[in-house]
Scaffold this motif. Structure first.
Motif, short mmCIF file in Angstrom:
data_model
loop_
_atom_site.label_atom_id
_atom_site.label_comp_id
_atom_site.label_asym_id
_atom_site.label_seq_id
_atom_site.Cartn_x
_atom_site.Cartn_y
_atom_site.Cartn_z
N ILE A 1 0.82 -1.22 0.00
CA ILE A 1 0.00 0.00 0.00
C ILE A 1 0.86 1.27 0.00
CG2 ILE A 1 -1.70 1.35 1.30
CD1 ILE A 1 -2.85 -1.33 2.30
N ILE A 2 1.77 1.39 0.96
CA ILE A 2 2.59 2.61 1.06
C ILE A 2 3.48 2.78 -0.18
CG2 ILE A 2 4.38 3.80 2.38
CD1 ILE A 2 1.66 3.84 3.73
N PRO A 3 4.17 1.73 -0.67
CA PRO A 3 4.94 1.91 -1.91
C PRO A 3 4.08 2.37 -3.08
CG PRO A 3 5.66 -0.08 -0.80
CD PRO A 3 4.46 0.42 -0.05
N SER A 4 2.84 1.89 -3.16
CA SER A 4 1.94 2.33 -4.23
C SER A 4 1.64 3.82 -4.10
CB SER A 4 0.62 1.55 -4.19
OG SER A 4 0.85 0.18 -4.45
N MET A 5 1.48 4.30 -2.88
CA MET A 5 1.21 5.72 -2.65
C MET A 5 2.40 6.59 -3.05
SD MET A 5 -0.59 5.48 1.12
CE MET A 5 -1.12 7.18 1.18
N LEU A 6 3.60 6.03 -2.91
CA LEU A 6 4.82 6.81 -3.13
C LEU A 6 5.36 6.69 -4.55
CD1 LEU A 6 6.67 5.82 0.17
CD2 LEU A 6 5.23 7.83 -0.22
N SER A 7 4.86 5.74 -5.33
CA SER A 7 5.48 5.43 -6.62
C SER A 7 5.46 6.59 -7.61
CB SER A 7 4.79 4.21 -7.24
OG SER A 7 3.40 4.47 -7.43
N GLY A 8 4.52 7.50 -7.49
CA GLY A 8 4.44 8.59 -8.45
C GLY A 8 5.15 9.87 -8.02
#
Length: 520
Positions: A310-317
């Motif tokens: 979840i957190i990596p997905s939030m930060l990927s952009g």
């Protein structure tokens, strides 16, 4: 890529340099383990905070509980700040520093041995610490894999080995003082990093109000807008999470040990404020950020990849600069906690288990070599466990990590807290707490793995997961400890009066600290 690699190289260079510079202060056992008991408020407060909050919280818990509770997960961070940081400093800080110095204890098992006049309790406490700190240490690596794969596309094992080697260098070289100074640097990075990341992530959905509006549209079953409600969709479970992650710190050896080394009264007062502020920003910020996870990840993706995605997905952009800051932030959080845990583990196994069991006591030089050797051993073991667990998905290891916190706090919280305040606390009651805490979490492990099954609504609730059983164990120990002490007064230590005399020792203070009724 240049920015990311550049920041990491600077990060690594600074910590190695600190370890080398602090080598002089770590040549004695007292200096290596406690920094000579002369650590000031800023270093102690940041050491406490950074040992508390690791990648487990930033990547794992923030994602998992943010997904479960929405914006209400911020309460977990606030509970960590006020129950897990403020209250321990107020209730435990001063008395721990005075009593441990008076008894000459350097670790929590060592303290139990002196306070309860029992070599057996000391050895048992060191075994419990050894068994349950290692899987907890290994879990620190897990939050790094997805972030490093996102930023560099490199294998998880490389991340684990690099982090382990760097931590080993500065802890072995500089001991507690190097750990404390690096924790301070890492804490500053965490404070600024979490604020920058929250601002950048919320801007993706129109800022704070835009993100709240988007969260309010997400289906939450029977409770419309539950993910933006005050206590979230499941308040009772939220309370359980708050209690375990907050009250649990009171019995963790690596947390309580910070009070052993603090310098003086002023350091406790200042440290209390700093530690609480740090926890509000870092813990509150992490869980607040995680509360918006549903805006960036689908339920199908979470089911397939787990909460850690979840957190990596939030930060990927985010931009390369912000991703580099996040990497340094998570590395800082993980390495600070890792260094604290391995220092606690090595000092416990050396001072409380190996040295007492030897017929011939080790010299100061031999103890120092053994301490440094076990720092390396614990780092290697935890790194191997982390890699094996990630590669093979062994259920046993994952479940053992989950019960570590509950076992340590369930065993140690009550006998430690009562021992500082109540003279009638007995050796039998402490032994009962050790046995009760360890047995409860072993039962939880067996139930989680499917080896045992429980019947009845009450037992099913207690052993629902390691969070529920951990909270029950801590609260039950706090209630049962005085009862067991009252019926086992024959095992009360004989030297209790002398031990508590340290609190009555007279000291001179300035008029600004104590008011007199009249001037002589």
């Amino acid at each position: 890529m240049f920015v990311k690699i550049g920041l990491l190289l600077v990060f690594f260079a600074v910590f190695v340099a600190v370890g080398i510079l602090c080598h002089k202060s770590s040549k004695s056992v007292n200096g290596f383990v406690l920094g000579g008991r002369t650590v000031g408020p800023w270093l102690t407060a940041f050491a406490y905070g950074t040992s508390y909050f690791s990648a487990v919280i930033f990547v794992g818990y923030a994602g998992q509980f943010g997904w479960s509770f929405g914006v209400a997960s911020t309460w977990i961070g606030l509970g960590n700040a006020f129950i897990g940081s403020l209250l321990p400093w107020v209730i435990l800080g001063r008395r721990t520093r005075i009593m441990t110095q008076h008894l000459g204890s350097r670790t929590m098992p060592d303290y139990f041995g002196f306070r309860y006049e029992s070599q057996g309790l000391k050895i048992v406490a060191s075994v419990i610490t050894f068994i349950f700190l290692i899987p907890y240490t290994a879990s620190l690596f897990n939050g790094l894999s997805r972030l490093f794969r996102m930023a560099f596309d490199i294998d998880y094992s490389v991340c684990v080995i690099g982090m382990a080697l760097l931590t080993a260098v500065y802890v072995i070289a500089g001991g507690y003082m190097a750990t404390a100074i690096n924790d301070f640097i890492q804490g500053i990075i965490m404070l600024f990093g979490i604020v920058a990341v929250i601002a950048a992530v919320l801007l993706k959905n129109g800022g704070f109000m835009g993100s709240l509006e988007a969260m309010s549209q997400i289906d939450c079953g029977n409770l419309k807008g539950g993910f933006v409600s005050f206590f979230g969709p499941d308040p009772s479970y939220l309370l359980v999470v708050v209690l375990l992650t907050s009250l649990g710190t009171w019995g963790l050896p690596q947390m309580v040990g910070k009070f052993y080394a603090i310098k003086n009264e002023d350091s406790i007062k200042i440290g209390t404020i700093i530690s609480t502020f740090f926890a509000v920003v870092v813990a509150g910020g992490c869980y607040f950020l995680g509360g918006f996870g549903r805006l960036f990840t689908s339920a199908e993706a979470v089911k397939a990849q787990g909460f850690d995605s979840i957190i990596p997905s939030m930060l990927s952009g985010l931009s390369d600069v912000l991703i580099a800051i996040v990497l340094v932030l998570v590395l800082s959080a993980s390495m600070s906690t890792l260094s604290s845990l391995v220092l606690t583990s090595s000092s416990t196994i050396t001072l409380d288990l190996i040295n007492p069991l030897r017929k011939r006591k080790m010299s100061e030089k031999s103890v120092m070599l053994t301490l440094r050797f076990f720092v390396a051993v614990f780092i290697v073991i935890s790194a191997v466990i982390a890699i094996v667990q990630a590669k093979s998905r062994i259920t046993f290891i994952a479940q053992l990590m989950g019960v570590s916190w509950g076992a340590l706090s369930g065993s140690f919280l009550a006998p430690f807290l009562y021992s500082l305040y109540w003279k009638k606390t007995t050796k039998a009651a402490a032994a009962f707490s050790f046995a009760f805490g360890t047995l409860m979490m072993i039962l939880q492990l067996c139930i989680s793995l499917g080896f045992l099954h429980v019947k009845g609504s009450f037992l099913s609730l207690i052993f629902k997961n390691s969070l529920y059983s951990g909270v029950f164990t801590m609260l039950a120990s706090l209630l049962l400890m005085p009862l067991v002490s009252l019926v086992t007064q024959k095992t009360c230590p004989k030297g209790t009066e002398e031990m508590f005399s340290c609190y009555k020792r007279r000291v001179l203070v300035t008029a600004s600290d104590v008011l007199k009724e009249s001037e002589d």
